[in-house]
Enzyme design. Structure first.
Site, PDB file in Angstrom:
ATOM      1  N   ASN A  13     -37.995  34.696   2.784  1.00  0.00           N
ATOM      2  CA  ASN A  13     -38.908  35.583   3.502  1.00  0.00           C
ATOM      3  C   ASN A  13     -38.249  36.963   3.526  1.00  0.00           C
ATOM      4  OD1 ASN A  13     -40.517  36.944   5.259  1.00  0.00           O
ATOM      5  ND2 ASN A  13     -40.004  35.720   7.069  1.00  0.00           N
ATOM      6  N   TRP A  14     -38.735  37.833   2.662  1.00  0.00           N
ATOM      7  CA  TRP A  14     -38.114  39.162   2.542  1.00  0.00           C
ATOM      8  C   TRP A  14     -38.576  40.126   3.638  1.00  0.00           C
ATOM      9  CZ3 TRP A  14     -38.444  40.118  -3.527  1.00  0.00           C
ATOM     10  CH2 TRP A  14     -37.451  39.342  -4.137  1.00  0.00           C
ATOM     11  N   LYS A  15     -39.514  39.704   4.449  1.00  0.00           N
ATOM     12  CA  LYS A  15     -40.016  40.556   5.544  1.00  0.00           C
ATOM     13  C   LYS A  15     -40.355  41.956   4.997  1.00  0.00           C
ATOM     14  CE  LYS A  15     -37.458  37.621   8.629  1.00  0.00           C
ATOM     15  NZ  LYS A  15     -36.854  37.380   9.922  1.00  0.00           N
ATOM     16  N   HIS A  49     -45.803  33.160  11.190  1.00  0.00           N
ATOM     17  CA  HIS A  49     -44.377  33.437  11.427  1.00  0.00           C
ATOM     18  C   HIS A  49     -44.221  34.007  12.840  1.00  0.00           C
ATOM     19  CE1 HIS A  49     -40.485  35.419  11.242  1.00  0.00           C
ATOM     20  NE2 HIS A  49     -40.189  34.566  10.270  1.00  0.00           N
ATOM     21  N   GLU A  56     -42.651  36.421  13.997  1.00  0.00           N
ATOM     22  CA  GLU A  56     -42.789  37.883  14.098  1.00  0.00           C
ATOM     23  C   GLU A  56     -44.265  38.287  14.047  1.00  0.00           C
ATOM     24  OE1 GLU A  56     -40.038  38.845  10.959  1.00  0.00           O
ATOM     25  OE2 GLU A  56     -38.411  38.073  12.212  1.00  0.00           O
ATOM     26  N   GLU A  71     -38.945  26.952  13.007  1.00  0.00           N
ATOM     27  CA  GLU A  71     -38.074  28.113  13.176  1.00  0.00           C
ATOM     28  C   GLU A  71     -37.918  28.412  14.664  1.00  0.00           C
ATOM     29  OE1 GLU A  71     -37.880  30.679   9.417  1.00  0.00           O
ATOM     30  OE2 GLU A  71     -39.560  31.406  10.599  1.00  0.00           O
ATOM     31  N   GLY A  79     -32.688  35.577  12.802  1.00  0.00           N
ATOM     32  CA  GLY A  79     -32.025  36.870  12.694  1.00  0.00           C
ATOM     33  C   GLY A  79     -30.926  37.094  13.728  1.00  0.00           C
ATOM     34  N   SER A 101     -31.437  31.790  10.668  1.00  0.00           N
ATOM     35  CA  SER A 101     -30.022  32.040  10.341  1.00  0.00           C
ATOM     36  C   SER A 101     -29.427  31.000   9.394  1.00  0.00           C
ATOM     37  CB  SER A 101     -29.184  32.158  11.621  1.00  0.00           C
ATOM     38  OG  SER A 101     -29.635  33.269  12.394  1.00  0.00           O
ATOM     39  N   GLY A 132     -34.447  34.197   5.835  1.00  0.00           N
ATOM     40  CA  GLY A 132     -34.674  35.636   5.928  1.00  0.00           C
ATOM     41  C   GLY A 132     -33.488  36.401   5.373  1.00  0.00           C
ATOM     42  N   GLY A 133     -32.572  36.803   6.268  1.00  0.00           N
ATOM     43  CA  GLY A 133     -31.446  37.683   5.918  1.00  0.00           C
ATOM     44  C   GLY A 133     -30.681  37.257   4.667  1.00  0.00           C
TER      45      GLY A 133
HETATM   46  P1  PGA Z   1     -33.299  34.623   9.249  1.00  0.00           P
HETATM   47  O1  PGA Z   1     -34.908  34.668   9.242  1.00  0.00           O
HETATM   48  O2  PGA Z   1     -32.873  33.673   8.156  1.00  0.00           O
HETATM   49  O3  PGA Z   1     -32.858  36.031   9.001  1.00  0.00           O
HETATM   50  O4  PGA Z   1     -32.892  34.105  10.601  1.00  0.00           O
HETATM   51  C1  PGA Z   1     -35.664  33.512   9.039  1.00  0.00           C
HETATM   52  C2  PGA Z   1     -37.138  33.838   9.131  1.00  0.00           C
HETATM   53  O5  PGA Z   1     -37.512  34.741   9.890  1.00  0.00           O
HETATM   54  O6  PGA Z   1     -37.977  33.211   8.452  1.00  0.00           O
END
Ligand code: PGA
Length: 252
Positions: free
Chosen positions: A9-11, A95, A97, A167, A173, A213, A234-235
């Site tokens: 997930n590159w956001k 998601h 967010e 999640e 994050g 994470s 994500g990250g």
């Molecule tokens: P993260 O994000 O790996 O940076 O915690 C995961 C996500 O939001 O899908």
């Protein structure tokens, strides 16, 4: 029987040139990865170049969100018809967010899930509790509501492509990862809910990903448990070497 799936997930990161450069570096690193389904979810403006750069490879491209209507006066939105037209195969739905900043609810998740299945997109439906829910012992209540409303009215006969991503919001994050036991317990609970809402057969075949994470270092301990079928990252998915290493570590 459940093929492991690892999705990036590159956001809101990576302009098209950066997406192309990532894929150029990433593909040789995962060329021999056949056991794992790999999905990259770039921003809308990097979908086209990402599709072009992965053409003919085993790497799939997904969108980070979509609207549930086929078309219409919905300024700023992207429809499942539009995603189909450019050969996007997967879509993230709900998601945390999107829920936190863009008012998505279990009801909108339900609309989007129905639209994704109707348009043959693989839906990755995100669920998970906040820190306060966990601390007050409400994790299972939250997951139950998200799944009961989110999966409401889905025809079990059409639900085979469904993917769930667990999640926990407190782990996204933050560098705080759920322990393997916390994740496995939540996944087991989610699978039991799917059995009740849809059917035991669908529950047995639905892939449930862990997200929050996930890094190359902890991927092996999280991805190899009985009810964990992969990861939403994500990250650690923003760098090609780190993401390829994460995939390699998770498939040991
Ligand atoms: P993260 O994000 O790996 O940076 O915690 C995961 C996500 O939001 O899908």
């Amino acid at each position: 029987m459940r093929k492991p799936l690892i999705a990036a997930n590159w956001k809101m990161y990576k302009i098209p040139a950066e997406a192309t450069a990532f894929i150029g570096a990433f593909l040789p690193l995962v060329a021999s990865q056949e056991k794992t389904e790999i999905v990259l979810c770039p921003s809308m403006t990097s979908l086209a170049v990402s599709l072009e750069a992965t053409k003919g490879t085993q790497v799939h491209i997904g969108a980070q969100t979509m609207d549930w209507h086929d078309n219409g006066a919905f300024t700023g939105e992207t429809s499942p018809v539009m995603l189909n037209a450019i050969d996007v195969t997967h879509v993230l739905i709900g998601h945390s967010e999107r829920r936190q900043y863009f008012n998505e609810t279990d009801e909108t998740v339900n609309h989007k899930l129905k639209a994704a299945l109707a348009h043959k997109l693989v839906p990755i439906v995100c669920v998970g509790e906040h820190k306060a829910d966990r601390e007050s012992g409400r994790t299972n209540d939250v997951l139950k509501k998200q799944l009961t409303v989110g999966l409401q009215g889905i025809d079990p006969a059409a639900a085979a492509p469904l993917v769930i991503a667990y999640e926990p919001v407190w782990a996204i994050g933050t560098g705080l990862t759920a322990t393997p036991q916390i994740a496995e317990d939540a996944h087991k609970f989610i699978r039991a809910q799917i059995a009740e809402i849809l059917s035991p057969a669908i529950a047995a075949s639905t892939r449930i990903l862990y997200g929050g994470s996930v890094k190359p270092d902890n991927a092996a301990s999280l991805c190899c448990l009985e009810n964990i079928d992969g990861a939403l990252v994500g990250g650690a998915s923003l760098d090609p070497t780190s993401f390829a290493q994460l995939i390699a570590n998770s498939s040991i």
